[in-house]
Design an enzyme around this catalytic site. Structure first.
Site, PDB file in Angstrom:
ATOM      1  N   GLY A  76       0.843  -1.204   0.000  1.00 48.63           N
ATOM      2  CA  GLY A  76       0.000   0.000   0.000  1.00 48.63           C
ATOM      3  C   GLY A  76       0.869   1.241   0.000  1.00 48.63           C
ATOM      4  O   GLY A  76       2.093   1.167   0.199  1.00 48.63           O
ATOM      5  N   LEU A  77       0.235   2.376  -0.202  1.00 49.51           N
ATOM      6  CA  LEU A  77       0.929   3.664  -0.243  1.00 49.51           C
ATOM      7  C   LEU A  77       1.658   3.946   1.066  1.00 49.51           C
ATOM      8  O   LEU A  77       1.307   3.378   2.111  1.00 49.51           O
ATOM      9  CB  LEU A  77      -0.099   4.785  -0.463  1.00 49.51           C
ATOM     10  N   SER A  78       2.602   4.840   1.026  1.00 44.83           N
ATOM     11  CA  SER A  78       3.250   5.313   2.244  1.00 44.83           C
ATOM     12  C   SER A  78       2.169   5.934   3.134  1.00 44.83           C
ATOM     13  O   SER A  78       1.281   6.632   2.643  1.00 44.83           O
ATOM     14  CB  SER A  78       4.305   6.368   1.873  1.00 44.83           C
ATOM     15  N   SER A 101      -0.228   4.433   4.512  1.00 42.50           N
ATOM     16  CA  SER A 101      -1.527   3.751   4.450  1.00 42.50           C
ATOM     17  C   SER A 101      -1.772   2.949   5.736  1.00 42.50           C
ATOM     18  O   SER A 101      -2.920   2.621   6.062  1.00 42.50           O
ATOM     19  CB  SER A 101      -1.602   2.833   3.219  1.00 42.50           C
ATOM     20  N   SER A 116       5.949  -1.887  -1.950  1.00 43.54           N
ATOM     21  CA  SER A 116       5.951  -2.862  -3.060  1.00 43.54           C
ATOM     22  C   SER A 116       4.941  -2.466  -4.139  1.00 43.54           C
ATOM     23  O   SER A 116       3.935  -3.137  -4.332  1.00 43.54           O
ATOM     24  CB  SER A 116       5.702  -4.290  -2.548  1.00 43.54           C
TER      25      SER A 116
END
Ligand SMILES: Nc1ncnc2c1ncn2[C@@H]1O[C@H](COP(=O)(O)OP(=O)(O)O)[C@@H](O)[C@H]1O
Ligand SMILES: [Mg+2]
Length: 200
Positions: A32-34, A36, A106
């Protein structure tokens, strides 16, 4: 001389090790996004599983980017290599019967597919967890001030701002962290593990 030593010729298989240690090795792969919530959920899940006396171990920024992968940057090639190594290390831990929890952005589908394939070839369950929150929410959270820096052009190749994030198409678990508390997220993952027999 020591007595009562049990020695079997030949190597112990993954299945035998799991049976002897009474634990199945699996990899829980958070993506997931930073900001998240990957690290927050990974820590809470690790603690919860350890309190159930499971051998759980978290691979996260601090023990990977500062050590094993400290030679890697954030361009696409380095990210590919970062995830390739993490996939290999996760597989080794899970082969050693750990419940391995990885918490890395990732961002590329292809890289996660490589990690999955590596596990599937070794007969180790790979559980992809999409830790999902809209960009507007994670940018608002911005616990490390990274989005602000990325918007100001001070960090290049920042996922969601100046580098892509490819969301999972069919994750085993999808958690919307803008709608789910950390405790409920841990519960959601634990229920998945129990109902698939991974905590037996
Ligand atoms: N439901 C939630 N799940 C996870 N984190 C949350 C949630 N709600 C708010 N947060 C906050 O969002 C931030 C997530 O940061 P972090 O876990 O470091 O993200 P990541 O590891 O994905 O970069 C933390 O400050 C955390 O307290
Ligand atoms: Mg993190």
């Amino acid at each position: 001389m020591a007595t009562n030593i049990t020695f079997h010729q030949g190597s112990v298989t993954t299945t035998e090790r799991n049976e002897l240690l009474k634990q199945k090795g699996i990899t829980i792969w958070l993506t997931g996004l930073s900001a998240s919530g990957k690290s927050t959920i990974a820590c809470a899940l690790e603690q919860h599983l350890l309190h159930l006396h499971k051998f759980a171990y978290r691979l996260d920024g601090d023990n990977i980017r500062f050590g094993l992968n400290k030679d890697l940057g954030f361009d696409e090639k380095s990210r590919n290599e970062n995830i390739r190594r993490i996939g290999e290390v996760a597989k080794l831990f899970s082969d050693a019967s750990a419940i391995t929890i990885t918490a890395f952005i990732s961002p590329y589908i292809a890289d996660r597919a490589v990690a999955r394939e590596l596990h599937e070839k070794a007969n180790i369950p790979f559980i992809e967890v999409y830790v999902d929150a809209p960009l507007s929410v994670v940018e608002e959270r911005d616990p490390k001030g990274l989005y602000k820096k990325a918007r100001a052009g001070e960090i290049k190749d920042f996922t969601g701002v100046s580098a892509p994030y490819e969301a999972p198409e069919k994750p085993e678990i999808h958690i919307r962290t803008d709608q789910t508390s950390v405790i409920d997220a841990v519960q959601q993952i634990t229920e998945y593990l129990s109902s698939n027999g991974y905590l037996d």
